[in-house]
Design a protein around this motif. Sequence first.
Motif, PDB file in Angstrom:
ATOM      1  N   THR A 154      38.131  28.421  15.830  1.00  0.00           N
ATOM      2  CA  THR A 154      38.449  28.206  17.477  1.00  0.00           C
ATOM      3  C   THR A 154      39.434  26.475  17.786  1.00  0.00           C
ATOM      4  O   THR A 154      39.855  26.123  16.996  1.00  0.00           O
ATOM      5  N   ASP A 155      39.860  27.126  19.697  1.00  0.00           N
ATOM      6  CA  ASP A 155      40.457  25.647  19.692  1.00  0.00           C
ATOM      7  C   ASP A 155      39.693  23.499  19.708  1.00  0.00           C
ATOM      8  O   ASP A 155      40.795  23.005  19.365  1.00  0.00           O
TER       9      ASP A 155
ATOM     10  N   ASP B 268      48.088  29.283  13.639  1.00  0.00           N
ATOM     11  CA  ASP B 268      48.151  29.862  15.402  1.00  0.00           C
ATOM     12  C   ASP B 268      46.502  29.363  15.859  1.00  0.00           C
ATOM     13  O   ASP B 268      46.756  29.895  17.083  1.00  0.00           O
ATOM     14  N   LYS B 269      45.482  29.272  15.196  1.00  0.00           N
ATOM     15  CA  LYS B 269      44.308  28.859  15.564  1.00  0.00           C
ATOM     16  C   LYS B 269      43.353  28.086  15.830  1.00  0.00           C
ATOM     17  O   LYS B 269      43.132  27.933  17.233  1.00  0.00           O
ATOM     18  N   ALA B 270      43.661  27.271  15.068  1.00  0.00           N
ATOM     19  CA  ALA B 270      43.427  25.746  15.276  1.00  0.00           C
ATOM     20  C   ALA B 270      44.115  24.950  16.447  1.00  0.00           C
ATOM     21  O   ALA B 270      44.574  25.318  16.395  1.00  0.00           O
ATOM     22  N   ALA B 271      42.799  23.618  16.522  1.00  0.00           N
ATOM     23  CA  ALA B 271      43.620  23.206  17.664  1.00  0.00           C
ATOM     24  C   ALA B 271      44.914  22.359  16.903  1.00  0.00           C
ATOM     25  O   ALA B 271      45.918  22.000  17.123  1.00  0.00           O
ATOM     26  N   HIS B 272      44.359  21.624  16.186  1.00  0.00           N
ATOM     27  CA  HIS B 272      45.285  20.910  15.038  1.00  0.00           C
ATOM     28  C   HIS B 272      45.139  21.611  13.442  1.00  0.00           C
ATOM     29  O   HIS B 272      44.250  21.681  12.966  1.00  0.00           O
TER      30      HIS B 272
END
Length: 364
Positions: free
Chosen positions: A93-94, A119-123
């Motif tokens: 998740t983000d 493209d899924k994680a915040a960073h």
Amino acid sequence: DKGGHKHFMAKEIAEQPHVIGEALNHYLTADGTGINVPESLPDFRGVERLVLVACGTAYYACVTAKYWFERIARLPVEVDIASEFRYREPPVTDGTVALFVSQSGETADTLAALRYCADKAAHVVSVVNVPESSIARESGTALPILAGVEVGVASTKAFTCQLTVLYLLALKAAQQRGHLDADALTDRLSALRSLPGILNHALAQDRSAKKVARKLAEADDILFLGRGLMYPLAMEGALKLKEISYIHAEAYASGELKHGPIALIDKRMPVVVMAPKDKLFDKTVSNMQEVMARGGKVTLITDEAGLDEAGDGVTNTLVMPTVPDDLAPILYAIPAQQLAYHTAIAKGTDVDQPRNLAKSVTVE
Ligand code: F6R
């Protein structure tokens, strides 16, 4: 150039105080009271979860880091090997920071796991030795470990430099999340500053490690035991040993012993117990005594205080300098490496180029 050593692995083991010093120079502020990280690194206050992914030795660095991030920074951490993570379809998740550890920066499974998170994680953060590698290039933030070129196929100095950078990151996260005040941070950083000198003392025990290794070389199977921060170190010790000496070795969390592996214990299977005198020492020692009561021959790697308390009846001991509990993994990596190295030498195997292994695993 082996710098006067017989093998690259011996050279790289010996370089650890120096390269860890280099990493500290890079990451510590000039006055030694703060940690420099790139601006691109997110503030850990807003992070809900950290996911750590890698293969092999780099994975054991991640397992060690999980203990640090959870205990010091109070941050929930998930850790997995890249080949499992990438196919599990895990929810990312983000609120998640995904962190990948790789010496080469080219490991196929680790890179695929990174791309899954991109493209899924915040960073996406990576901890790498080769700054121009694919994993470094595809990360939002790439943190160099500054170990220098590692030639030996069995990773040594890259592991302890990975641990150093991950520990600094855990401290940074703890500071940002309000779990470490300025004084506590300064204390921890000054302890870290004295670590390279302490590692030199551990390196100087090479002859004792060699003596123990001559006996280990006669075994068909070797068990490594550790608890808490020493559990990933036990796994690393077992991996190093099987990679270069071809002796079957396995590691267990010492608390798991009575759930199965204790059935293996007899006088022919050496047991290596890694246990500095920390909060879990008595627990590990009682597991060690269960081994000895069944005829198991124990090599205890501990410090002076641990030796005083639990040295009786142990077959071999390697005595390490005393360090704060959280720094013990970086120190205890050295005897694990020395035991593997000298066991391999006693067996006459190719230490730097073990059979069937490649330095960089670019296919899955
Ligand atoms: C063990 C070893 C391997 C690597 C693993 C990951 O001594 O060298 O287990 O740690 O193949 O490689 P990197 O770190 O390059 O991703």
